[in-house]
Design a protein around this motif. Structure first.
Motif, short mmCIF file in Angstrom:
data_model
loop_
_atom_site.label_atom_id
_atom_site.label_comp_id
_atom_site.label_asym_id
_atom_site.label_seq_id
_atom_site.Cartn_x
_atom_site.Cartn_y
_atom_site.Cartn_z
N SER A 191 64.19 -67.10 68.34
CA SER A 191 65.22 -66.20 67.81
C SER A 191 64.92 -65.72 66.40
O SER A 191 65.61 -64.86 65.88
CB SER A 191 66.60 -66.87 67.87
OG SER A 191 66.62 -68.05 67.09
N CYS A 192 63.87 -66.26 65.77
CA CYS A 192 63.53 -65.82 64.41
C CYS A 192 62.79 -64.49 64.42
O CYS A 192 62.70 -63.82 63.40
CB CYS A 192 62.70 -66.88 63.69
SG CYS A 192 61.01 -67.06 64.32
N LEU A 193 62.21 -64.10 65.54
CA LEU A 193 61.40 -62.88 65.57
C LEU A 193 62.09 -61.75 66.33
O LEU A 193 61.43 -60.88 66.89
CB LEU A 193 60.02 -63.16 66.18
CG LEU A 193 59.00 -63.82 65.24
CD1 LEU A 193 57.62 -63.85 65.89
CD2 LEU A 193 58.92 -63.11 63.89
N THR A 194 63.40 -61.79 66.34
CA THR A 194 64.13 -60.67 66.93
C THR A 194 65.36 -60.44 66.08
O THR A 194 65.88 -61.37 65.45
CB THR A 194 64.49 -60.96 68.41
OG1 THR A 194 65.07 -59.79 68.98
CG2 THR A 194 65.46 -62.12 68.53
N LEU A 195 65.82 -59.20 66.02
CA LEU A 195 66.97 -58.87 65.20
C LEU A 195 68.25 -59.08 66.00
O LEU A 195 68.29 -58.84 67.21
CB LEU A 195 66.89 -57.42 64.73
CG LEU A 195 65.67 -57.09 63.87
CD1 LEU A 195 65.57 -55.58 63.67
CD2 LEU A 195 65.74 -57.80 62.51
N ALA A 196 69.29 -59.49 65.31
CA ALA A 196 70.58 -59.64 65.99
C ALA A 196 70.98 -58.34 66.67
O ALA A 196 71.43 -58.34 67.82
CB ALA A 196 71.64 -60.08 64.97
N VAL A 197 70.76 -57.24 65.97
CA VAL A 197 71.21 -55.95 66.47
C VAL A 197 70.49 -55.56 67.77
O VAL A 197 70.99 -54.74 68.54
CB VAL A 197 71.02 -54.87 65.36
CG1 VAL A 197 69.55 -54.59 65.12
CG2 VAL A 197 71.77 -53.60 65.66
N MET A 198 69.35 -56.17 68.04
CA MET A 198 68.61 -55.88 69.27
C MET A 198 69.09 -56.73 70.44
O MET A 198 68.55 -56.61 71.55
CB MET A 198 67.11 -56.14 69.05
CG MET A 198 66.44 -55.16 68.09
SD MET A 198 64.82 -55.78 67.52
CE MET A 198 63.89 -55.78 69.05
N ASN A 199 70.01 -57.65 70.20
CA ASN A 199 70.39 -58.59 71.26
C ASN A 199 71.86 -58.49 71.64
O ASN A 199 72.51 -59.48 71.96
CB ASN A 199 70.03 -60.02 70.83
CG ASN A 199 68.53 -60.23 70.82
OD1 ASN A 199 67.95 -60.54 71.86
ND2 ASN A 199 67.89 -60.04 69.67
N GLN A 200 72.36 -57.27 71.63
CA GLN A 200 73.75 -57.05 72.05
C GLN A 200 73.79 -56.88 73.57
O GLN A 200 72.78 -56.57 74.20
CB GLN A 200 74.30 -55.81 71.35
CG GLN A 200 74.09 -55.87 69.83
CD GLN A 200 74.76 -54.75 69.08
OE1 GLN A 200 75.98 -54.75 68.92
NE2 GLN A 200 73.97 -53.80 68.63
N ASP A 201 74.91 -57.09 74.13
CA ASP A 201 75.12 -56.90 75.58
C ASP A 201 74.26 -57.81 76.43
O ASP A 201 73.94 -57.47 77.57
CB ASP A 201 74.86 -55.43 75.98
CG ASP A 201 75.51 -54.45 75.02
OD1 ASP A 201 76.70 -54.71 74.69
OD2 ASP A 201 74.86 -53.50 74.59
N VAL A 202 73.80 -58.91 75.89
CA VAL A 202 73.06 -59.88 76.71
C VAL A 202 73.63 -61.27 76.42
O VAL A 202 74.01 -61.55 75.28
CB VAL A 202 71.55 -59.90 76.40
CG1 VAL A 202 70.84 -58.75 77.06
CG2 VAL A 202 71.28 -59.92 74.91
N PRO A 203 73.70 -62.11 77.46
CA PRO A 203 74.22 -63.46 77.20
C PRO A 203 73.20 -64.31 76.43
O PRO A 203 72.03 -64.36 76.80
CB PRO A 203 74.48 -64.02 78.60
CG PRO A 203 73.62 -63.21 79.51
CD PRO A 203 73.44 -61.86 78.87
N ILE A 204 73.69 -64.93 75.37
CA ILE A 204 72.85 -65.81 74.54
C ILE A 204 73.38 -67.23 74.69
O ILE A 204 74.60 -67.45 74.61
CB ILE A 204 72.92 -65.37 73.06
CG1 ILE A 204 72.36 -63.94 72.91
CG2 ILE A 204 72.18 -66.35 72.15
CD1 ILE A 204 72.81 -63.23 71.64
N VAL A 205 72.49 -68.18 74.93
CA VAL A 205 72.92 -69.58 75.02
C VAL A 205 72.18 -70.38 73.97
O VAL A 205 70.95 -70.33 73.87
CB VAL A 205 72.65 -70.18 76.42
CG1 VAL A 205 73.14 -71.62 76.48
CG2 VAL A 205 73.32 -69.35 77.50
N THR A 206 72.94 -71.12 73.17
CA THR A 206 72.35 -72.02 72.18
C THR A 206 72.60 -73.46 72.61
O THR A 206 73.32 -73.71 73.59
CB THR A 206 72.98 -71.80 70.80
OG1 THR A 206 74.33 -72.30 70.84
CG2 THR A 206 73.00 -70.32 70.41
N ILE A 207 72.06 -74.38 71.84
CA ILE A 207 72.23 -75.80 72.15
C ILE A 207 73.72 -76.16 72.22
O ILE A 207 74.12 -77.00 73.03
CB ILE A 207 71.50 -76.66 71.08
CG1 ILE A 207 71.47 -78.14 71.47
CG2 ILE A 207 72.12 -76.51 69.69
CD1 ILE A 207 70.50 -78.48 72.55
#
Lengths: 178, 339, 704
Positions: free
Chosen positions: A74-90
Motif C-alpha cells: 500500500s506504500c506504492l499506490t495513492l489513496a486517490v487511486m483506490n476508490q470504489d474498491v474493497p480494501i481489507v487491512t489486518i
C-alpha cells in the motif's frame, strides 16, 4: 471541472481532494492531499495503524493489504487511486477474541517476534490461501511469501503456520483434531 | 514528493489529450516505479494522469498470437493459461521478478518503462547523466581508478555517459519472444518491436525508449512461437527471491528433424543497458547441433563486445554460464535445476 | 488449573493476540491531538562544511510550521557517554550546533509541517551548499592515518593482550595458518524505522516521549541531557511498549529524538518524527567493517601452541565506539601463548554501534574460519580439533578459574549426532547432486553472560491476578511472556492470570535490553518480588511489592555461553549460487525459560548469520562517501525463500553459578560463529576458501 488539471501548477496544488475509501466493509469520506499514499491514508487519516511502514518503497511488504482481494504494497499506490474498491487491512480480519485461523496459527507456531512485519505477513498469507492458487509445497510457500521481509527471522514459524492452515482447510476433521 | 494534480483518464484518447495539454504530466498505472521515483525526487510531475480505467485490461488470443492490454497486471499475464503453456519463458520471467504484491500492482505497459535501478540514478545528490544530463556518471566514477559502486551495472551496450543495467525480467522475455509493443498517439497507432523499443544510452541516456512524449502504450502482442519451440528464463541473483538480476537469460529454441537448431532467440538480462538481444549468440547457434561446445561458442559470441568495469567484470563469465545453463536445460530438461 | 512446569514450557506469547491483530501500538503508530510531522534535512556530502542553507522556499511552503537549521536551532547539548550510569548516546556531539559535516546523511536541519506529505516536500526544498572535502571511507587507508589509535580496553577487558610468548611459540610451531579475514559494514535494519513522538505539558513541566527504545531509562536520561533539561524540575517520561526489532540500533539514544522534543517545545504541540529507510543507514548505528589477521600455530596433531589475532576496525568522527572483536579469541580455546591487538581508525561514516553479538560476530568469523583452515592443514576433523583444544577452565586466568557451567563438548557431540557429521564429505569438492556441490561445515559459538541490577513491582489483586511492572523491554524477544511465566511459577497462578507492563520510565527501572541480559537481570527481580508476596497469595489478599536486586557479584566463576553451529550448503559453482540446505545449532545457555520463544529467537540469530555469510553488506561510494545501498532492495538480508532446514537444540542444563534460575541469556549467541559455519561448508563443498564476506555469486566465480 471538465479538465481540472488545466492551469499552472504551483505550490497551492497540494489542496485536498475528496477521496472515498472502503476499508473493512466501511465507507470513509476523506479530504486528502493527492500525494497521500494508501498506506498513509490508512495510518494517518483513518487510524488503521496495524498496517506498518517499513520501507515506504515496496521493498519489505510490511504495508501489505488486500485491495479487491489481491495483496498489494500500500506504500506504492495513492489513496486517490483506490476508490470504489474493497480494501481489507489486518483490523478487518479478526480481533483478539475472534481470531482468523491464520492469526491463530501465527500465534501457535510463533510466526513472529517483534510483530512489526506481522500484519503484512498475515495479509499475504490470507491472500495466498484464500485468493490465490494454494501453494503445493513448503518451497512454494517460501517463494510466495518472499515479498514480506522479517528481520527477526520468523520465517520457519510463518511457513509452519501457513502449511497447517492450508492442511486444515484441505482436511477439516484432521485440522480440528490437530 | 512534489505537489501534483491528479486526474483520471477515461479512454486512451482522453489520456492522450490530457497529456497533450500538460507537458509536465506523467501517466500512472500500477505506480510501482513512478511513485518510488517521485518519493526519491527523481520524477517530479505536476500532473498525474491515472490510466487504470482505459479498458486496456483484457487478454485475447487468435491465430496470430496473444493480445495483451497494457493494463493487464504482471500476475494475470504470468498466470494466464496460454502464456504458461505456449510462452513459458514469459511466465517464468515475470514470476522471477519482484514479489507477488508488486506483480499484482505492476502492469505490463508500465513494466516496459520500469525505472532504472542504478544507485546513482536513484539518488538526486549523485551525478547521473540519465537523470540530469551533463552531471556525469557516478557509477563510472569521478576520477580515474576510483569507480563508483558499479557491481550491478551493465557490460554490454554501455557508453561513457551511462553504464546502468536495465533491471527488467519481463522485458528480456519480451525480446526473446519477438513481442511487439502497441503504441497510440493522437495522430496514429503503431507497433514497435520490443527489441527496438529500448534505446541504448549513447550520449543521450536520458532518452530510454522510443516512446514519444505524446504517446501511450496500449498493449503488447505476443506472436505465436514456431512449432515445437522450447523456451526458458533463468535468473541469477544475490538472494533466492526478491532481488534484481545479476544476470539472466531468456531463450526460445527449436530443433529441426536432424536435431539441429533451426530457430534461436537469445535475450540477456542484468548485463545490458537495454534488454539485450544477442544476434551474435543466435547466429552461432543456428544450424549447430545442441552441444555444450555450440552453447559455449554462442555464449562467448554474446559477450565478445562486453566491457567490464571495476566491480562487475564477473558478469561476463556469469552471463555466459547463465546462457549455457539455459541452453542445456532446454535440450536436457532437469539436468541441474534442483535445490 | 495451575500449569505444571511453567518454566521451560513452550507457552504462546502473551502479546500474540495484539500483534496478530494489528493492535500493538508501536512508537510510530502514536497519534496525538494537534500533532504535526517532522522530517530531518540531511547532508548529501560526507565531509566538509555547510557554506549556506537557503530555507526560504521551505518556510513559505504550505503547512510548514518551522524550519530549524544551525541558524535558528535552540542550543542542544551532547548526550551522555556513560553506559554504567544509563546515560549513553550514540554520538558525542549534537547536530545543528555547528557547520561541520562529519558523515553522509548527517542531520543539518529539521522541517515541521502539518502533514507528513508537506513536511517531506518542504525538507526537499531546503537548498544547501557545501565546501566539501574528500571523505575517508576506506578502512585500509584509514588505519594508516595518524588519527588511528590502539585503544587499551573495551567493556573493561583488554584489547591489547598477551599471554606466554607468541612469537617464540609461533616460530616453533610446525603448522601455521596465517590469514587475513574481512567482514563488511552491516546495518541492523529492524523492520520498524526509528521514531519519536514528543509531547510537552502546557506549562512545560513534563515531556512525554514515545520512542523506539531498547532502553527507556537511558533514552530519558540522554535526551534530557541533550535538551539541557534538569530532571528534578521537568519530568521526562519515555514509553516504548512495543518495539519492531532493534538488534542494538535502539539501545543508545540518538539526536533525532532530542530534535523532535525541541521542535515540540518550540511549537507548543506534539511532534512525530519517523526516520526514512534511507536515513536509517546514517543516523542509528551499524556494525563496522573489520580486517582481521589471524595466525595460528599448532603441532602436527592440531594442538594450538600460539594464537595471534590482530583486528583493525573503525569508529566515526563523532563517537568512540569500539567493536570488541578480539575478546572471544582470548577464551575460546586452550592456548598458552596468545596475543590480541586492536587498531581503531576514524572514518566519515555515521557512528557504528553494537549490533547483535557485537565483537563475537565478526571475531568468530575470522577465528572459526582459521580453525577450519588449521583442521584442513593438519587433516584433523574440525570437531576433533576443537575438542583437542578444549578450554576446560578459563584460559584468561591461566586455566585456573572454572566456568560457571560449560557443556560445549556436549554441544559438539549432540550436534555431530543430530547433523550426521560422520557423513561429511572428507575431501572438499567431492560430493554433488546434479550440478550442486554439497559441503558440511561447523563452527563454535560463544558469548559472555551478564546481568545488571533491576527493579520490579509485582501487584496481587484480591481476585487472584498478578501484574508485573518494570521498565524493561520486549523487542520480540519474549520478555512479556517470560516474566509472566516467572510470576505464574512463583505464585502458583496460571499464566493467563498474570499480566505485564513494560518499557515506561514511570515503572521501576531496568537495564538496557541488550547483551542478552534481560532474562537474567529482570527475571530474578520478578522472582524475588513474588516470593515476598507469597503470604498475601496464600491468604488471598491483595498486595504489592517493589524490589531491586543487584546484578550478580563476582563469585569465582567465569560466565560464558557456548554453542556449536552446523551448516550444509549446496553450491552451483558455475552460477555462483549458494543455498544453505540445512542448519543446526546446539546451544548451552543454561535453563531455557520458554522453549517456543527461545527457539524463535535462535532461528533469528541463525538467519542473520546466514545473511551475514551470503549477502549483507553496506557499500559507500569511494569518492563521495555516500551510502549507495540505503534501502532494502540494495541491502539484502534473507527472504523466506533463503531459509529452510533450520533446527535448534538446547542443552537446557541450569547454570548452578549464575543467578537464581541458572539462565544465561540467548539473543546474541546463535549469530556468533554462524557465518563461519556457512563459509566452512562452502569450502568443504567447493574447495574455495572465502575470507572476505559476504560470499556472493561473484566470490565463487572469481575463485572457482
Amino acid at each position: 471541472m471538465d479538465n481540472p488539471e488545466i492551469g499552472q501548477p504551483d505550490e497551492t496544488a497540494d489542496v485536498a481532494v475528496p477521496v472515498t475509501l472502503t476499508v473493512n466493509g466501511r465507507r470513509h469520506d476523506l479530504m486528502l492531499d493527492p500525494r497521500v499514499t494508501l498506506l498513509d491514508a490508512l495510518r494517518n487519516y483513518l487510524g488503521f495503524t496495524g498496517t506498518k511502514k517499513g520501507c515506504d518503497q515496496g521493498q519489505c511488504g510490511a504495508c501489505t493489504v488486500l485491495v479487491a482481494d489481491r495483496r498489494i504494497d500500500s506504500c506504492l499506490t495513492l489513496a486517490v487511486m483506490n476508490q470504489d474498491v474493497p480494501i481489507v487491512t489486518i483490523e478487518g480480519l479478526g480481533a483478539p477474541e475472534s481470531l482468523h485461523p491464520i492469526q491463530k496459527a501465527f500465534i501457535e507456531h510463533d510466526g513472529f517476534q517483534c510483530g512489526y512485519c506481522t500484519s503484512g505477513q498475515i495479509m499475504s498469507a490470507v491472500a495466498l490461501l484464500e485468493h490465490e492458487k494454494p501453494p503445493a509445497s513448503d518451497t512454494e510457500i517460501r517463494e510466495r511469501m518472499s515479498g514480506n521481509l522479517c528481520r527477526c527471522g520468523a520465517y520457519p514459524g510463518i511457513v509452519e503456520a501457513i502449511r497447517c492452515v492450508r492442511d486444515a482447510a484441505r482436511n477439516p476433521v484432521a485440522g480440528e483434531a490437530a | 514528493m512534489n505537489p501534483f494534480r491528479y486526474v483520471k483518464a477515461t479512454s486512451p484518447a482522453d489520456a492522450l489529450a490530457r497529456m497533450g495539454r500538460n507537458p509536465g504530466a506523467r501517466f500512472v498505472a500500477g505506480g510501482t516505479t513512478l511513485l518510488d521515483l517521485m518519493k526519491l525526487g527523481v520524477e517530479t510531475p505536476d500532473v498525474l494522469i491515472d490510466i487504470n480505467h482505459l479498458g486496456l485490461d483484457g487478454i485475447t488470443e487468435d491465430r496470430h498470437g496473444l493480445h495483451i492490454g497494457a493494463h493487464v497486471s504482471n500476475t494475470d499475464l504470468a498466470e494466464h493459461d496460454s502464456v504458461k503453456k505456449k510462452w513459458p519463458v514469459m511466465s517464468q520471467a515475470i514470476l522471477a521478478g519482484a514479489s507477488t504484491q508488486l506483480r499484482n500492482m505492476a502492469t505490463v505497459g508500465g513494466n516496459l518503462l520500469q525505472g532504472n535501478r542504478c544507485g546513482y540514478f536513484r539518488d538526486v545528490a549523485m551525478p547521473c547523466n540519465r537523470r540530469d544530463p551533463g552531471t556525469g556518471c557516478g557509477a563510472l566514477g569521478e576520477q580515474p581508478g576510483v569507480e563508483g559502486i558499479n557491481r550491478y551495472c551493465a557490460v554490454l551496450g554501455t557508453s561513457p555517459s551511462c553504464i546502468a543495467a536495465h533491471p527488467s525480467d519481463m522485458c528480456v522475455a519480451l525480446v526473446a519472444v519477438d513481442a511487439k509493443v502497441k503504441i497510440s498517439s493522437p495522430a496514429f497507432d503503431r507497433l514497435e518491436r520490443a527489441e527496438d523499443f529500448f534505446r541504448l544510452p549513447g550520449d543521450t541516456p536520458q532518452i530510454q525508449t522510443r516512446l514519444g512524449p505524446d504517446e501511450l502504450i496500449t498493449g503488447i502482442e505476443l506472436p505465436e512461437l514456431p512449432a515445437g519451440a522450447r523456451s526458458m528464463y533463468l535468473k541469477v541473483r544475490d538472494r533466492t527471491s526478491y532481488a534484481y538480476a545479476l544476470t539472466s537469460a531468456a531463450v526460445v529454441l527449436t530443433l529441426d528433424a536432424k536435431g539441429r537448431i533451426d530457430h534461436a532467440r537469445v535475450a540477456l538480462g542484468g548485463v545490458g543497458s537495454v534488454p539485450w538481444r544477442s544476434h551474435e549468440a543466435e547466429n552461432a547457434l543456428l544450424s549447430s547441433p545442441p552441444t555444450e561446445e555450440a552453447f559455449r561458442a554462442a555464449a562467448e559470441a554474446a559477450f565478445a563486445g562486453a566491457v567490464p568495469y571495476q566491480y562487475n567484470g564477473f558478469k561476463i563469465a556469469l552471463g555466459q554460464d547463465t546462457l549455457v545453463r539455459v541452453l542445456n536445460e532446454l535440450v536436457r530438461p532437469g539436468a541441474g535445476e534442483r535445490p | 488449573m495451575i500449569p505444571k512446569n511453567v518454566i521451560g514450557a513452550g507457552i504462546d506469547r502473551v502479546d500474540g493476540p495484539l500483534k496478530v491483530t494489528g493492535g500493538a501500538k508501536y512508537a510510530g503508530d502514536v497519534s496525538l491531538d494537534g500533532m504535526v510531522y517532522a522530517v530531518p534535512v540531511t547532508s548529501t556530502i560526507a565531509r566538509g562544511n555547510i557554506a549556506s542553507m537557503d530555507t526560504s522556499a521551505a518556510v513559505k511552503a504550505p503547512g510548514v510550521r518551522i524550519v530549524m537549521t544551525r541558524e535558528n536551532a535552540p542550543p542542544l547539548f551532547k548526550g551522555g557517554n556513560d553506559y554504567d550510569d544509563a546515560c549513553q548516546s550514540g554520538e558525542d556531539w549534537m547536530p545543528l550546533q555547528d557547520d561541520e559535516i562529519y558523515y553522509d546523511g548527517q542531520i543539518i536541519g529539521l522541517v515541521v509541517a502539518d502533514t507528513l506529505e508537506r513536511a517531506i516536500h518542504a525538507a526537499d526544498l531546503v537548498e544547501t551548499s557545501y565546501q566539501s572535502c574528500r571523505p575517508m571511507v576506506d578502512l585500509t587507508a584509514a588505519l594508516k592515518k595518524p588519527d588511528a589509535t590502539q585503544p587499551a580496553t573495551a567493556l573493561g577487558q583488554p584489547l591489547q593482550y598477551e599471554r606466554g610468548d607468541v612469537d617464540k611459540a609461533l616460530a616453533k610451531s610446525p603448522v601455521r595458518i596465517d590469514r587475513t579475514y574481512t567482514t563488511p559494514v552491516q546495518h541492523h535494519n529492524p523492520l520498524e524505522p526509528h521514531a519519536s513522538v514528543a509531547e510537552w505539558s502546557d506549562d512545560g513541566s513534563s515531556l512525554t516521549l514515545h520512542e523506539t527504545s531498547q532502553w527507556v531509562v537511558n533514552s530519558r536520561n540522554s535526551i534530557a541531557r541533550m535538551l539541557g533539561i534538569d530532571q528534578s524540575k521537568v519530568t521526562v517520561r519515555v514509553l516504548s511498549p512495543f518495539l519492531g526489532g532493534g538488534f542494538g540500533s535502539k539501545g543508545y539514544a540518538w539526536a533525532f529524538s532530542a530534535l523532535t522534543a525541541a521542535a515540540a517545545r518550540e511549537l507548543g504541540c506534539p511532534v512525530k518524527l519517523v526516520l526514512s529507510r534511507r536515513q536509517m543507514y546514517s543516523l542509528n548505528g551499524h556494525r563496522p567493517s573489520t580486517t582481521q589477521a589471524v595466525t595460528l600455530g599448532s603441532d602436527r596433531r592440531g594442538r594450538l601452541k600460539a594464537t595471534r589475532h590482530l583486528c583493525g576496525t573503525y569508529t566515526s568522527k563523532v563517537f568512540q565506539y569500539i567493536e570488541p572483536v578480539v575478546l572471544s579469541t582470548q577464551l575460546l580455546y586452550k592456548c598458552s601463548s596468545l596475543r590480541t591487538g586492536f587498531d581503531l581508525a576514524r572514518m566519515n561514516t555515521g557512528t557504528p554501534t553494537p549490533m547483535r553479538g557485537p565483537g563475537e560476530t565478526p571475531g568468530l568469523f575470522a577465528l572459526e574460519s582459521a580453525m577450519d583452515e588449521l583442521a584442513f592443514a593438519t587433516g584433523v576433523d574440525p570437531i576433533d580439533l576443537r575438542r583437542l583444544n578444549y578450554a576446560e577452565r578459563d584460559p584468561r586466568t591461566n586455566n585456573r578459574q572454572r566456568w560457571s557451567s560449560k557443556h560445549l563438548n556436549e554441544c559438539y557431540d549432540k550436534g555431530a549426532e543430530e547433523f550426521g557429521w560422520k557423513d561429511r564429505p572428507k575431501k572438499p569438492a567431492s560430493r554433488r547432486d546434479g550440478r550442486w556441490l554439497i559441503g558440511y561445515g561447523m563452527a563454535s559459538a560463544t558469548y559472555p553472560a551478564q546481568n545488571t541490577s533491576s527493579s520490579v513491582k509485582v501487584s496481587l489483586t484480591a481476585d487472584g491476578r498478578a501484574e508485573i511492572e518494570v521498565a524493561s523491554h520486549d523487542l520480540g524477544t519474549g520478555t512479556y511472556t517470560i516474566l509472566c511465566q516467572f510470576a505464574a511459577n512463583e505464585l502458583g497462578l496460571p499464566v493467563s492470570k498474570v499480566s505485564c507492563r513494560l518499557a515506561d520510565t514511570f515503572l521501576p527501572p531496568s537495564p538496557c535490553a541488550g547483551g542478552s541480559q534481560t532474562v537474567a537481570s529482570v527475571g530474578p527481580a520478578v522472582i524475588a518480588a513474588c516470593k515476598n508476596l507469597l503470604t498475601f497469595r496464600k491468604a488471598g489478599m491483595p498486595g504489592e511489592e517493589t524490589v531491586t536486586i543487584p546484578g550478580s557479584q563476582p563469585n569465582g566463576f567465569s560466565w560464558q555461553s557456548f554453542g556449536a553451529q552446523f551448516a550444509e550448503v549446496r553450491v552451483d559453482a558455475a552460477l555462483g549460487r549458494i543455498r544453505v540446505h540445512r542448519f543446526l545449532g546446539i546451544y548451552d545457555v543454561g535453563q531455557i525459560i520458554n522453549e517456543k520463544t527461545a527457539r524463535s529467537q535462535v532461528h533469528g540469530g541463525i538467519i542473520q548469520g546466514i545473511g551475514m555469510a551470503l549477502m549483507e553488506a553496506t557499500a559507500f561510494d569511494p569518492y563521495f562517501g555516500r551510502v549507495m545501498t540505503p534501502n532494502l532492495a540494495d541491502y539484502h538480508f534473507p527472504v523466506n525463500a533463503d531459509i529452510h532446514g533450520i533446527r535448534v537444540s538446547f542443552i537446557d542444563e541450569p547454570d548452578p553459578h549464575f543467578g537464581p534460575m541458572g539462565a544465561r541469556g540467548l539473543g546474541e549467541l546463535p549469530l556468533t560463529g554462524a557465518a563461519a559455519a556457512v563459509a566452512n561448508a562452502v569450502f568443504n563443498a567447493t574447495g574455495i576458501r572465502v575470507r572476505d564476506l559476504p560470499i556472493l555469486p561473484d566470490t565463487i566465480l572469481a575463485k572457482g
